[in-house]
Design an enzyme around this catalytic site. Structure first.
Site, PDB file in Angstrom:
ATOM      1  N   ASP A  49       0.364  -5.145   9.682  1.00 23.47           N
ATOM      2  CA  ASP A  49      -0.852  -4.687   9.425  1.00 23.47           C
ATOM      3  C   ASP A  49      -1.966  -5.647   8.974  1.00 23.47           C
ATOM      4  OD1 ASP A  49      -2.890  -2.548   8.390  1.00 23.47           O
ATOM      5  OD2 ASP A  49      -0.824  -1.644   7.080  1.00 23.47           O
ATOM      6  N   TRP A  86       0.338  -1.494  -0.215  1.00 23.22           N
ATOM      7  CA  TRP A  86       0.280   0.161   0.034  1.00 23.22           C
ATOM      8  C   TRP A  86       0.993   1.221  -0.389  1.00 23.22           C
ATOM      9  CZ3 TRP A  86      -1.410   2.834   5.112  1.00 23.22           C
ATOM     10  CH2 TRP A  86      -2.623   3.606   4.472  1.00 23.22           C
ATOM     11  N   LYS A  96     -13.062  -0.804   6.938  1.00 23.71           N
ATOM     12  CA  LYS A  96     -13.149  -2.162   6.063  1.00 23.71           C
ATOM     13  C   LYS A  96     -14.619  -3.439   6.419  1.00 23.71           C
ATOM     14  CE  LYS A  96     -10.038  -0.804   3.885  1.00 23.71           C
ATOM     15  NZ  LYS A  96      -8.465   0.130   4.883  1.00 23.71           N
TER      16      LYS A  96
END
Length: 336
Positions: A149, A68, A185
């Protein structure tokens, strides 16, 4: 409403740790985990990056290629030197496991590594359970520190326990770890910035000290975390009936994306594409690394009004039963 403490909602943190480390985790019982509420996953990563710079100023962070894009910005702005390690294999559109293991072996002893716990962003490529075990063992040999993460727990497979398997493997092997959690999310709390940063310590005394320092870092950065998202998280996870409903709905979201992956693959095969599309269903999570070039992506945009990042990453959350055939046809037209 009063401010939350600098460390955030105690109840939200308790429930977050159970989700990441396990309902009956010995580390939670022994109070060995330093944890604070963070501004979603980004904020958790940034707090950790600043903590790393402050207390290990000569350290560096190894980040997967690709990752990311904001990961690079976070550690750069925290002034932590960055290195990269092999991850994605473009030819197979899968994991470059050999390259990954070589980079772990060749990194200086005691290095920090950023790992995606599940549903790797942007590739959707995750190591298998056996590969995670090999990675963990090599980390032990080199005394590396894993920082996970975990932005998609539950959203990848539909099972939060399964999606935390990599973390559990490292815990079983005796690692100290760091973990960034996000509820953007898996609870749809994008705008609430609800997350948690946790660091497993040697003992309760060290955990108290580490938490104190994390709060000191947070104080000049944003002072106190937001309240509303934390209340939503703690209410859902702290109520057995609501948690059961959430687990059902998370599985429904994950299953829909898995179903769309299968439908896209089958649609491309039915069009007679000579290319292999196994990677669409082998990958997992919100994103599919299609293998399309930037030029092919541009043509999809200009000729078919299909929009995605120029590295060929498809957001599978945007693929539906109503547009999957159109998408497959467009891809087939540009990748004959």
């Amino acid at each position: 409403m009063e401010y939350l403490p600098m460390g955030g909602s105690v109840k939200m943190i308790e429930e977050s740790l159970k989700l990441a480390y396990g309902e009956d985790s010995e580390f939670i019982k022994d109070k060995r985990i330093a944890a604070v509420q963070a501004l979603s996953g980004t904020g958790a990563c940034r707090l950790f990056a600043d903590f790393q710079k402050r207390f290990l100023p000569d350290s560096q962070i190894y980040i997967p290629t690709p990752t990311w894009s904001n990961h690079h910005n976070i550690w750069r702005d925290a002034q932590v030197p960055q290195r990269t390690f092999a991850y994605y294999h473009p030819e197979s559109r899968g994991l470059d496991f050999a390259g990954l293991m070589d980079d772990i072996k060749n990194a200086p002893e005691g290095s920090f590594f950023l790992l995606h716990a599940c549903a790797h962003n942007p590739t959707g490529v995750d190591p298998s359970e056996e590969q995670w075990r090999e990675i963990s063992q090599q980390f032990k040999v080199k005394n590396h520190f894993p920082f996970f993460d975990m932005a998609y727990q539950g959203f990848a497979s539909g099972d939060p326990e399964r999606d935390a398997k990599a973390i559990r493997i490292f815990l079983e092997d005796g690692h100290q770890i760091g973990c960034a959690q996000s509820y953007a999310k898996n609870m749809g709390l994008y705008g609430q910035r609800a997350g948690c940063l946790s660091i497993l310590c040697d003992d309760e005394i060290q955990a108290v000290d580490v938490k104190s320092q994390l709060q000191q870092i947070a104080r000049p950065m944003y002072s106190n975390p937001p309240l509303h998202g934390a209340l939503i998280v703690s209410t859902i996870l702290g109520d057995p009936a609501l948690k059961s409903l959430w687990l059902k709905e998370v599985k429904g979201m994950a299953d829909r994306i898995i179903g769309m992956r299968k439908a896209l693959k089958e649609s491309l095969e039915k069009l007679g594409s000579p290319l292999s599309w196994e990677h669409i269903t082998n990958q997992i999570g919100m994103f599919c690394y299609s293998g399309m070039t930037p030029e092919q992506v541009d043509r999809l945009t200009n000729e078919f009004h299909i929009y995605m990042t120029r590295n060929g990453r498809i957001s599978m959350a945007g693929v539906t039963t109503g547009n999957v055939a159109y998408l497959a046809n467009a891809i087939h037209e540009r990748m004959p």
